[in-house]
Design a protein around this motif. Structure first.
Motif, PDB file in Angstrom:
ATOM      1  N   SER A   1      41.490  39.919  13.422  1.00  0.00           N
ATOM      2  CA  SER A   1      39.990  40.410  13.116  1.00  0.00           C
ATOM      3  C   SER A   1      39.095  39.673  13.890  1.00  0.00           C
ATOM      4  CB  SER A   1      39.673  39.938  11.615  1.00  0.00           C
ATOM      5  OG  SER A   1      39.759  38.564  11.517  1.00  0.00           O
ATOM      6  N   VAL A   2      37.691  40.000  13.884  1.00  0.00           N
ATOM      7  CA  VAL A   2      36.765  39.231  14.479  1.00  0.00           C
ATOM      8  C   VAL A   2      36.777  37.965  13.693  1.00  0.00           C
ATOM      9  CG1 VAL A   2      35.624  41.288  15.793  1.00  0.00           C
ATOM     10  CG2 VAL A   2      34.972  40.688  13.333  1.00  0.00           C
ATOM     11  N   ASP A   3      35.948  37.112  14.071  1.00  0.00           N
ATOM     12  CA  ASP A   3      35.899  35.804  13.503  1.00  0.00           C
ATOM     13  C   ASP A   3      35.750  35.618  12.083  1.00  0.00           C
ATOM     14  OD1 ASP A   3      35.858  35.380  16.440  1.00  0.00           O
ATOM     15  OD2 ASP A   3      34.538  33.842  16.291  1.00  0.00           O
ATOM     16  N   ASN A   4      36.052  34.744  11.507  1.00  0.00           N
ATOM     17  CA  ASN A   4      35.694  34.391  10.052  1.00  0.00           C
ATOM     18  C   ASN A   4      34.524  33.219  10.304  1.00  0.00           C
ATOM     19  OD1 ASN A   4      35.427  32.928   7.619  1.00  0.00           O
ATOM     20  ND2 ASN A   4      37.547  31.805   7.883  1.00  0.00           N
ATOM     21  N   TRP A   5      33.343  33.943   9.964  1.00  0.00           N
ATOM     22  CA  TRP A   5      32.106  33.101  10.047  1.00  0.00           C
ATOM     23  C   TRP A   5      31.840  32.198   9.057  1.00  0.00           C
ATOM     24  CZ3 TRP A   5      31.281  34.351  14.637  1.00  0.00           C
ATOM     25  CH2 TRP A   5      31.414  35.682  15.169  1.00  0.00           C
ATOM     26  N   GLY A   6      32.770  31.855   8.042  1.00  0.00           N
ATOM     27  CA  GLY A   6      32.750  30.797   7.420  1.00  0.00           C
ATOM     28  C   GLY A   6      32.055  31.148   5.758  1.00  0.00           C
ATOM     29  N   ASP A   7      31.868  32.377   5.827  1.00  0.00           N
ATOM     30  CA  ASP A   7      31.306  32.805   4.367  1.00  0.00           C
ATOM     31  C   ASP A   7      32.259  33.745   3.461  1.00  0.00           C
ATOM     32  OD1 ASP A   7      31.234  35.119   5.976  1.00  0.00           O
ATOM     33  OD2 ASP A   7      29.146  35.324   6.091  1.00  0.00           O
ATOM     34  N   TRP A   8      31.879  34.044   2.293  1.00  0.00           N
ATOM     35  CA  TRP A   8      32.612  34.634   1.569  1.00  0.00           C
ATOM     36  C   TRP A   8      32.904  36.118   2.069  1.00  0.00           C
ATOM     37  CZ3 TRP A   8      36.222  34.830  -1.898  1.00  0.00           C
ATOM     38  CH2 TRP A   8      36.542  36.009  -2.601  1.00  0.00           C
ATOM     39  N   ALA A   9      31.916  36.780   2.549  1.00  0.00           N
ATOM     40  CA  ALA A   9      32.161  38.037   3.220  1.00  0.00           C
ATOM     41  C   ALA A   9      33.243  38.033   4.013  1.00  0.00           C
ATOM     42  CB  ALA A   9      30.890  38.333   3.744  1.00  0.00           C
ATOM     43  N   SER A  10      33.269  36.960   4.947  1.00  0.00           N
ATOM     44  CA  SER A  10      34.337  37.007   5.825  1.00  0.00           C
ATOM     45  C   SER A  10      35.992  36.850   5.052  1.00  0.00           C
ATOM     46  CB  SER A  10      34.335  35.683   6.700  1.00  0.00           C
ATOM     47  OG  SER A  10      33.211  35.885   7.716  1.00  0.00           O
ATOM     48  N   VAL A  11      35.841  36.094   4.165  1.00  0.00           N
ATOM     49  CA  VAL A  11      37.026  35.765   3.363  1.00  0.00           C
ATOM     50  C   VAL A  11      37.621  37.431   2.933  1.00  0.00           C
ATOM     51  CG1 VAL A  11      38.189  35.105   1.394  1.00  0.00           C
ATOM     52  CG2 VAL A  11      36.791  33.628   3.029  1.00  0.00           C
ATOM     53  N   GLU A  12      36.607  38.157   2.439  1.00  0.00           N
ATOM     54  CA  GLU A  12      36.715  39.524   1.735  1.00  0.00           C
ATOM     55  C   GLU A  12      37.340  40.503   3.023  1.00  0.00           C
ATOM     56  OE1 GLU A  12      33.057  40.407  -0.261  1.00  0.00           O
ATOM     57  OE2 GLU A  12      34.368  40.797  -1.989  1.00  0.00           O
TER      58      GLU A  12
ATOM     59  N   LEU B   1      37.079  26.426   4.904  1.00  0.00           N
ATOM     60  CA  LEU B   1      36.414  26.211   3.435  1.00  0.00           C
ATOM     61  C   LEU B   1      35.653  24.437   3.397  1.00  0.00           C
ATOM     62  CD1 LEU B   1      39.884  24.968   1.400  1.00  0.00           C
ATOM     63  CD2 LEU B   1      40.101  25.984   3.617  1.00  0.00           C
ATOM     64  N   GLY B   2      35.260  24.589   2.559  1.00  0.00           N
ATOM     65  CA  GLY B   2      34.210  23.204   2.565  1.00  0.00           C
ATOM     66  C   GLY B   2      32.906  23.370   3.164  1.00  0.00           C
ATOM     67  N   SER B   3      32.665  24.521   3.799  1.00  0.00           N
ATOM     68  CA  SER B   3      31.395  24.834   4.456  1.00  0.00           C
ATOM     69  C   SER B   3      30.402  25.022   3.541  1.00  0.00           C
ATOM     70  CB  SER B   3      31.707  25.884   5.391  1.00  0.00           C
ATOM     71  OG  SER B   3      31.255  27.172   4.837  1.00  0.00           O
ATOM     72  N   SER B   4      29.114  24.917   3.813  1.00  0.00           N
ATOM     73  CA  SER B   4      28.316  25.075   2.929  1.00  0.00           C
ATOM     74  C   SER B   4      28.074  26.772   2.299  1.00  0.00           C
ATOM     75  CB  SER B   4      26.890  24.770   3.257  1.00  0.00           C
ATOM     76  OG  SER B   4      26.472  25.344   4.441  1.00  0.00           O
ATOM     77  N   LYS B   5      28.686  27.342   3.005  1.00  0.00           N
ATOM     78  CA  LYS B   5      28.603  28.786   2.631  1.00  0.00           C
ATOM     79  C   LYS B   5      29.665  29.482   1.750  1.00  0.00           C
ATOM     80  CE  LYS B   5      28.281  29.863   7.386  1.00  0.00           C
ATOM     81  NZ  LYS B   5      28.038  30.596   8.730  1.00  0.00           N
TER      82      LYS B   5
ATOM     83  N   GLY C   1      37.029  28.695  -1.675  1.00  0.00           N
ATOM     84  CA  GLY C   1      37.814  28.031  -0.797  1.00  0.00           C
ATOM     85  C   GLY C   1      39.353  28.028  -1.151  1.00  0.00           C
ATOM     86  N   ARG C   2      39.499  27.950  -2.519  1.00  0.00           N
ATOM     87  CA  ARG C   2      40.939  27.886  -3.091  1.00  0.00           C
ATOM     88  C   ARG C   2      41.641  29.271  -2.666  1.00  0.00           C
ATOM     89  NH1 ARG C   2      39.297  24.379  -6.917  1.00  0.00           N
ATOM     90  NH2 ARG C   2      38.211  25.971  -8.043  1.00  0.00           N
ATOM     91  N   LEU C   3      40.656  30.439  -2.825  1.00  0.00           N
ATOM     92  CA  LEU C   3      41.296  31.678  -2.613  1.00  0.00           C
ATOM     93  C   LEU C   3      41.535  31.938  -1.168  1.00  0.00           C
ATOM     94  CD1 LEU C   3      40.121  35.117  -4.380  1.00  0.00           C
ATOM     95  CD2 LEU C   3      40.602  35.133  -1.821  1.00  0.00           C
ATOM     96  N   HIS C   4      40.619  31.334  -0.313  1.00  0.00           N
ATOM     97  CA  HIS C   4      40.742  31.465   1.159  1.00  0.00           C
ATOM     98  C   HIS C   4      41.894  30.778   1.453  1.00  0.00           C
ATOM     99  CE1 HIS C   4      40.033  30.891   5.402  1.00  0.00           C
ATOM    100  NE2 HIS C   4      38.913  30.121   5.221  1.00  0.00           N
ATOM    101  N   PHE C   5      42.226  29.547   1.109  1.00  0.00           N
ATOM    102  CA  PHE C   5      43.408  28.895   1.388  1.00  0.00           C
ATOM    103  C   PHE C   5      44.624  29.654   1.087  1.00  0.00           C
ATOM    104  CE2 PHE C   5      46.656  25.358   1.096  1.00  0.00           C
ATOM    105  CZ  PHE C   5      46.650  24.826   2.594  1.00  0.00           C
ATOM    106  N   GLY C   6      44.692  29.819  -0.380  1.00  0.00           N
ATOM    107  CA  GLY C   6      46.000  30.441  -0.862  1.00  0.00           C
ATOM    108  C   GLY C   6      46.327  31.811  -0.171  1.00  0.00           C
ATOM    109  N   LEU C   7      45.277  32.614  -0.288  1.00  0.00           N
ATOM    110  CA  LEU C   7      45.433  34.030   0.595  1.00  0.00           C
ATOM    111  C   LEU C   7      45.832  34.039   1.873  1.00  0.00           C
ATOM    112  CD1 LEU C   7      45.521  37.032  -0.314  1.00  0.00           C
ATOM    113  CD2 LEU C   7      43.125  37.169   0.262  1.00  0.00           C
TER     114      LEU C   7
ATOM    115  N   ALA D   1      38.401  31.997 -12.741  1.00  0.00           N
ATOM    116  CA  ALA D   1      37.004  32.185 -12.570  1.00  0.00           C
ATOM    117  C   ALA D   1      36.730  33.150 -11.286  1.00  0.00           C
ATOM    118  CB  ALA D   1      36.595  30.969 -12.321  1.00  0.00           C
ATOM    119  N   LEU D   2      35.519  33.550 -11.261  1.00  0.00           N
ATOM    120  CA  LEU D   2      35.250  34.619 -10.051  1.00  0.00           C
ATOM    121  C   LEU D   2      35.489  33.701  -8.718  1.00  0.00           C
ATOM    122  CD1 LEU D   2      33.941  37.001  -9.180  1.00  0.00           C
ATOM    123  CD2 LEU D   2      31.630  35.975  -9.121  1.00  0.00           C
ATOM    124  N   HIS D   3      36.286  34.702  -7.915  1.00  0.00           N
ATOM    125  CA  HIS D   3      36.612  34.259  -6.391  1.00  0.00           C
ATOM    126  C   HIS D   3      37.624  32.873  -6.534  1.00  0.00           C
ATOM    127  CE1 HIS D   3      32.507  36.030  -4.815  1.00  0.00           C
ATOM    128  NE2 HIS D   3      33.439  36.882  -5.596  1.00  0.00           N
TER     129      HIS D   3
END
Ligand code: GLA
Length: 404
Positions: free
Chosen positions: A219-230, A256-260, A266-272, A392-394
């Motif tokens: 994919s194109v870059d992970n920009w560090g936000d939830w939209a990128s994780v999705e 994960l750990g970014s302000s975005k 972060g847990r979903l990002h790492f786990g997925l 919980a959500l996300h």
């Protein structure tokens, strides 16, 4: 039949079959490490960051968990090659050059990576390797580099002048990668490099990446936000079958750990990323990492699932009565085979709630028997024919079901 990178290595080395492939090749598990890019882009492409991160790998216990590669991304060289056509480490960033840094990192039991590009220039405008592939591969081997990320900026496409980023579709992008693949094979006798293709998923790279490298950005870059994780996480579901030992879909660096992004995300990002067998490459400043983020990236149960010897990526499954997946959204139900069981991922990607599955509906389980399971974020364990979690959500739950 698709010829894997490992098969190519075996051919190139004319070494005895199976054992040689295992002993001589890299990338048999998703690589784990750190990359400078998300930390401070060009400013982090320095010896100082590389060595400080290596120290942190030891002091934070990351090395013991399998984090291994210290990868320097774009902007490590000067803007021009030397008179002999060689890449020149920027003396302001690498006062003693590359080799002493790679040596030091090796002495700590870690590996060292660099970044280059298949075009005339890197994405940030530093020298690219087009036309210099064998010389550059020899330089990397001489410095003791273990990993080479290879980008796709300023590559040839049907646009004039050559743009930083070719429009999509950009045609056959394999031709961008073949010369460096062959150059890396040419130096295998002295240095075994992990070749990471970064073409942002163009040209369905997952269908041919294993013939060219050990991992490929899908994919194109992970920009560090939830939209990128999705965007990235949802796309991983459809290409799971292409990932395997020696060639893995690379979902891009962990952010994960970014302000975005919040703690649940972060847990979903790492786990997925872990269950889909993505490389786990921290895009974080380890000098500033929070205890909360550290707890996630040091989750040994999840790392062990990512590093399972089978190397099979999880994908989505649809239990009876569940709604169909929606493109671009994270589906709740994921599963994938492990050498001694099955991993189930439950993702509250679109709404908080109770997520339950009967094991009989999970690919790889089935039947009516009872199984032992462990959830890796909460540490909860149980035995039975189903699991159920309020999520919980996300947030995400990662459940290992043991079949052995
Ligand atoms: C591209 C890559 C990024 C990073 C930058 C560096 O955008 O996708 O991961 O390497 O280039 O310029």
């Amino acid at each position: 039949m698709k010829k894997s990178w490992n098969a190519l290595l075996v051919t190139a080395l004319a070494a005895p079959q199976e054992a040689a492939a295992l002993n001589n090749s890299v990338g048999l598990k998703p690589h784990m490490g750190w990359s400078s890019w998300n930390v401070a882009q060009c400013n982090a492409a320095s010896a100082r960051y590389a060595l400080a991160t290596a120290d942190k790998f030891i002091s934070l216990g990351l090395k013991d968990l399998g984090y291994e590669y210290i990868n320097i991304d774009d902007c490590w060289s000067t803007k021009s090659r030397d008179g002999a056509g060689r890449l020149v480490p920027d003396p302001a960033k690498w006062p003693n050059g590359i080799k002493p840094v790679a040596d030091k990192i090796h002495s700590m039991g870690l590996k060292f990576g660099l970044y280059g590009c298949a075009g005339e220039k890197t994405c940030a405008g530093y020298p690219g390797s087009q036309g210099h592939e064998s010389g550059d591969a020899a330089q990397l081997a001489g410095w003791g580099v273990d990993f080479w990320k290879y980008d796709n900026c300023y590559t040839p496409c049907n646009q004039n002048p050559r743009p930083q980023t070719c429009n999509s579709p950009a045609g056959n992008t394999r031709t961008w990668y073949a010369p460096m693949r062959d150059a890396i094979l040419g130096v295998q006798a002295t240095r075994k490099l992990h070749f990471n293709l970064c073409n942002w998923g163009r040209d369905q790279v997952w269908t041919w990446g294993a013939q060219y490298g050990h991992s490929w950005r899908m994919s194109v870059d992970n920009w560090g936000d939830w939209a990128s994780v999705e965007r990235i996480g949802s796309a991983a579901a459809g290409i799971s079958q292409y990932s395997g030992p020696g060639g893995f879909n690379d979902l891009d660096m962990l952010y994960l750990g970014s302000s975005k992004i919040n703690a649940n995300q972060g847990r979903l990002h790492f786990g997925l990323w872990a269950i889909t067998k993505s490389p786990l490459v921290l895009g974080l400043d380890l000098e500033k990492i929070s205890a909360e983020t550290l707890a996630v990236v040091r989750n040994k149960g999840i790392i062990d699932i990512n590093q399972d010897s089978l190397g099979k990526a999880a994908t989505t499954f649809r239990p009876p009565g569940a709604a169909a997946p929606v493109g671009g959204k994270i589906y709740p139900y994921w599963a994938g085979p492990l050498s001694d069981g099955v991993v189930i991922g439950l993702c509250a990607g679109t709404s908080a709630g109770t997520y339950a599955v009967n094991f009989k509906d999970v690919p790889g389980l089935g039947g009516t028997r009872s199984y032992s399971w462990k959830e890796m974020y909460t540490g909860q364990t149980g035995t039975g024919t189903s699991v159920s979690f309020n999520i919980a959500l996300h947030d995400m739950r990662v459940i290992k079901v043991t079949t052995a």
